[in-house]
Design a protein around this motif. Structure first.
Motif, PDB file in Angstrom:
ATOM      1  N   LEU A 103      39.963  35.053  50.374  1.00  0.00           N
ATOM      2  CA  LEU A 103      40.377  35.558  49.065  1.00  0.00           C
ATOM      3  C   LEU A 103      40.828  34.432  48.151  1.00  0.00           C
ATOM      4  N   ALA A 104      41.594  33.489  48.700  1.00  0.00           N
ATOM      5  CA  ALA A 104      42.100  32.382  47.881  1.00  0.00           C
ATOM      6  C   ALA A 104      40.968  31.500  47.381  1.00  0.00           C
ATOM      7  N   ALA A 105      39.964  31.261  48.231  1.00  0.00           N
ATOM      8  CA  ALA A 105      38.829  30.427  47.825  1.00  0.00           C
ATOM      9  C   ALA A 105      38.018  31.109  46.731  1.00  0.00           C
ATOM     10  N   CYS A 106      37.850  32.414  46.855  1.00  0.00           N
ATOM     11  CA  CYS A 106      37.107  33.157  45.826  1.00  0.00           C
ATOM     12  C   CYS A 106      37.831  33.084  44.491  1.00  0.00           C
ATOM     13  N   GLU A 107      39.126  33.291  44.503  1.00  0.00           N
ATOM     14  CA  GLU A 107      39.897  33.258  43.266  1.00  0.00           C
ATOM     15  C   GLU A 107      39.985  31.847  42.698  1.00  0.00           C
ATOM     16  N   LEU A 108      39.939  30.844  43.561  1.00  0.00           N
ATOM     17  CA  LEU A 108      39.976  29.458  43.100  1.00  0.00           C
ATOM     18  C   LEU A 108      38.822  29.150  42.157  1.00  0.00           C
ATOM     19  N   VAL A 109      37.643  29.681  42.465  1.00  0.00           N
ATOM     20  CA  VAL A 109      36.458  29.371  41.664  1.00  0.00           C
ATOM     21  C   VAL A 109      36.176  30.431  40.607  1.00  0.00           C
ATOM     22  N   GLY A 110      37.138  31.333  40.382  1.00  0.00           N
ATOM     23  CA  GLY A 110      37.014  32.301  39.301  1.00  0.00           C
ATOM     24  C   GLY A 110      36.541  33.670  39.702  1.00  0.00           C
ATOM     25  N   GLY A 111      36.400  33.933  40.999  1.00  0.00           N
ATOM     26  CA  GLY A 111      35.986  35.248  41.459  1.00  0.00           C
ATOM     27  C   GLY A 111      37.155  36.216  41.567  1.00  0.00           C
ATOM     28  N   GLU A 112      36.838  37.474  41.860  1.00  0.00           N
ATOM     29  CA  GLU A 112      37.846  38.521  41.969  1.00  0.00           C
ATOM     30  C   GLU A 112      38.140  38.817  43.429  1.00  0.00           C
ATOM     31  N   GLU A 113      39.400  39.130  43.718  1.00  0.00           N
ATOM     32  CA  GLU A 113      39.798  39.464  45.083  1.00  0.00           C
ATOM     33  C   GLU A 113      38.983  40.634  45.635  1.00  0.00           C
ATOM     34  N   SER A 114      38.789  41.663  44.816  1.00  0.00           N
ATOM     35  CA  SER A 114      38.075  42.848  45.277  1.00  0.00           C
ATOM     36  C   SER A 114      36.646  42.524  45.694  1.00  0.00           C
ATOM     37  N   THR A 115      36.028  41.564  45.030  1.00  0.00           N
ATOM     38  CA  THR A 115      34.655  41.184  45.371  1.00  0.00           C
ATOM     39  C   THR A 115      34.584  40.530  46.733  1.00  0.00           C
ATOM     40  N   ALA A 116      35.583  39.727  47.056  1.00  0.00           N
ATOM     41  CA  ALA A 116      35.577  38.990  48.323  1.00  0.00           C
ATOM     42  C   ALA A 116      36.185  39.770  49.481  1.00  0.00           C
ATOM     43  N   MET A 117      36.837  40.904  49.202  1.00  0.00           N
ATOM     44  CA  MET A 117      37.548  41.617  50.260  1.00  0.00           C
ATOM     45  C   MET A 117      36.654  42.040  51.429  1.00  0.00           C
ATOM     46  N   PRO A 118      35.423  42.533  51.210  1.00  0.00           N
ATOM     47  CA  PRO A 118      34.597  42.879  52.369  1.00  0.00           C
ATOM     48  C   PRO A 118      34.333  41.685  53.287  1.00  0.00           C
ATOM     49  N   PHE A 119      34.132  40.514  52.721  1.00  0.00           N
ATOM     50  CA  PHE A 119      33.926  39.335  53.564  1.00  0.00           C
ATOM     51  C   PHE A 119      35.228  38.890  54.213  1.00  0.00           C
ATOM     52  N   ALA A 120      36.344  39.058  53.519  1.00  0.00           N
ATOM     53  CA  ALA A 120      37.634  38.757  54.137  1.00  0.00           C
ATOM     54  C   ALA A 120      37.848  39.640  55.365  1.00  0.00           C
ATOM     55  N   CYS A 121      37.516  40.917  55.238  1.00  0.00           N
ATOM     56  CA  CYS A 121      37.625  41.834  56.373  1.00  0.00           C
ATOM     57  C   CYS A 121      36.670  41.445  57.494  1.00  0.00           C
ATOM     58  N   ALA A 122      35.458  41.059  57.139  1.00  0.00           N
ATOM     59  CA  ALA A 122      34.475  40.659  58.141  1.00  0.00           C
ATOM     60  C   ALA A 122      34.947  39.435  58.922  1.00  0.00           C
ATOM     61  N   VAL A 123      35.530  38.473  58.224  1.00  0.00           N
ATOM     62  CA  VAL A 123      36.059  37.280  58.889  1.00  0.00           C
ATOM     63  C   VAL A 123      37.135  37.674  59.899  1.00  0.00           C
ATOM     64  N   GLU A 124      38.025  38.584  59.514  1.00  0.00           N
ATOM     65  CA  GLU A 124      39.078  39.014  60.438  1.00  0.00           C
ATOM     66  C   GLU A 124      38.492  39.780  61.624  1.00  0.00           C
ATOM     67  N   MET A 125      37.479  40.591  61.392  1.00  0.00           N
ATOM     68  CA  MET A 125      36.824  41.310  62.486  1.00  0.00           C
ATOM     69  C   MET A 125      36.223  40.341  63.497  1.00  0.00           C
ATOM     70  N   LEU A 126      35.577  39.301  63.003  1.00  0.00           N
ATOM     71  CA  LEU A 126      34.979  38.316  63.909  1.00  0.00           C
ATOM     72  C   LEU A 126      36.048  37.549  64.661  1.00  0.00           C
ATOM     73  N   HIS A 127      37.132  37.215  63.997  1.00  0.00           N
ATOM     74  CA  HIS A 127      38.235  36.535  64.664  1.00  0.00           C
ATOM     75  C   HIS A 127      38.829  37.419  65.760  1.00  0.00           C
ATOM     76  N   VAL A 128      39.061  38.686  65.449  1.00  0.00           N
ATOM     77  CA  VAL A 128      39.646  39.601  66.430  1.00  0.00           C
ATOM     78  C   VAL A 128      38.688  39.814  67.592  1.00  0.00           C
ATOM     79  N   MET A 129      37.397  39.894  67.305  1.00  0.00           N
ATOM     80  CA  MET A 129      36.407  39.966  68.388  1.00  0.00           C
ATOM     81  C   MET A 129      36.605  38.830  69.374  1.00  0.00           C
ATOM     82  N   SER A 130      36.789  37.611  68.854  1.00  0.00           N
ATOM     83  CA  SER A 130      36.943  36.457  69.732  1.00  0.00           C
ATOM     84  C   SER A 130      38.228  36.544  70.540  1.00  0.00           C
ATOM     85  N   LEU A 131      39.281  37.117  69.966  1.00  0.00           N
ATOM     86  CA  LEU A 131      40.546  37.261  70.692  1.00  0.00           C
ATOM     87  C   LEU A 131      40.418  38.289  71.818  1.00  0.00           C
ATOM     88  N   VAL A 132      39.780  39.406  71.523  1.00  0.00           N
ATOM     89  CA  VAL A 132      39.584  40.444  72.537  1.00  0.00           C
ATOM     90  C   VAL A 132      38.806  39.885  73.724  1.00  0.00           C
TER      91      VAL A 132
END
Length: 345
Positions: A103-132
């Motif tokens: 989210l921070a990287a998207c907003e840094l370059v002028g994007g909106e948080e809502s636009t990046a949120m699905p990818f933010a969620c996907a990143v967390e899903m992949l991280h949690v997959m690795s933890l499980v």
């Protein structure tokens, strides 16, 4: 930009050889944000200014919105046991560092948080997959994660394996289907970024080498390979995806990529230090397990004080990659690097 890391040759090699395929950047529509994209004409003039930023408040608010988005993305449905296992780990209390980076990287370059949120969620899903999967008896055999019993302890090994697999699959589907308002090519490029970060060029490659090296004497170069792939690659992808979805220029994406990779290695160096200096209660996971399994760590190979010094140097390198971006918009990423360097759990 070349880096002369005497103690980190593999890291230096990756940093200097990084390249990416052409994705038709010149043809992409761009937002006109000259005030945001231009570097300060006198960086030395702001060097003495107080760099005040309430990171705790920022992280708390961003993490709350990420948690809400994760909850909405994965409601409980049939088959309930599988979905319950996925939600148990995905919604467990956590700092959400990776999605916040997106989210921070998207907003840094002028994007909106809502636009990046699905990818933010996907990143967390992949991280949690690795933890499980990491916690399974066949890998790390850890019964504690994020301050509570690991997934396989609660749901059994079979369901835990499938819950991790399902999170892996769902991450890509969610990112592709839920992202709206940007050119499809940007979404495709970001999806490819996540795929490379978790496969044979990323997380899983590092995990396999980590398993193969248990109980063996390995040098710093092998340790770097493990953590550049197992840990740093997904953090790199988290930042790069935010930039891509936010509409960053190619050179900006590469700088964000280098920032994310440096922060990823920093994260692991600090993780190794905490593993030998903190308790299980403080960490929310089993302390000292790497040394108990005969794994190589940065404190083991470099010594505790040199590992701490290396963390400080990596934090400084990460901040250097943010130079040229608008200083105020870069503040969250700058302070996130400092937080990762000085975190206590």
């Amino acid at each position: 930009m070349a880096y002369a890391f005497v103690c980190f040759p593999a890291f230096a090699q990756v940093m200097t050889s990084c390249s990416s395929p052409s994705w038709g950047v010149a043809a992409r529509p761009r937002r006109l944000l000259p005030a945001v994209r231009c570097a300060s004409s006198a960086p030395e003039a702001v060097a003495h200014e107080a760099d005040l930023f309430d990171l705790k408040r920022y992280m708390t608010e961003k993490a709350r919105r990420v948690d809400d988005a994760l909850d909405r993305a994965l409601p409980l449905r049939h088959p309930e046991r599988l979905l319950a296992a996925m939600r148990y780990s995905l919604l467990a209390p956590g700092k959400r560092v990776r999605p916040v980076l997106t989210l921070a990287a998207c907003e840094l370059v002028g994007g909106e948080e809502s636009t990046a949120m699905p990818f933010a969620c996907a990143v967390e899903m992949l991280h949690v997959m690795s933890l499980v999967h990491d916690d399974l008896p066949c890998i790390d055999n850890d019964e504690l994660r994020r301050g509570r019993p690991s997934n396989h302890v609660v749901f059994g090994e079979g369901v835990a394996v499938m819950a991790g697999d399902a999170l892996h699959c769902f991450a890509f589907a969610h990112a592709a289907e839920a992202t709206a308002g940007v050119p499809p090519m940007w979404v495709l490029r970001a999806v490819a970024e996540l795929g490379k970060a978790t496969g044979t060029e990323g997380l899983l490659a590092g995990q396999v080498v980590d398993i193969e090296c248990e109980g063996k004497e390995v040098g710093l170069e092998v340790l770097e390979y493990i953590h550049l792939h197992k840990t740093a690659r997904l953090l790199e992808a988290a930042v790069a995806c935010g930039g891509i979805i936010g509409g960053a220029e190619e050179e900006e994406v590469e700088r964000l990529r280098r920032y994310g990779r440096t922060v990823g290695l920093l994260f692991q160096v600090v993780d190794d230090v905490l593993d030998v200096t903190r308790t299980s209660e403080e960490l929310g996971k089993t302390a000292g397990k790497d040394l108990a399994k005969g794994k190589a760590t940065y404190p083991k190979l470099m010594g505790l004080e040199k590992a701490r010094l290396q963390a400080e140097e990596l934090a400084a390198k990460a901040e250097e990659e943010l130079q040229g971006f608008d200083r105020n918009r870069a503040r969250p990423l700058r302070h996130l690097a400092r937080y990762i360097a000085h975190r206590h759990n």
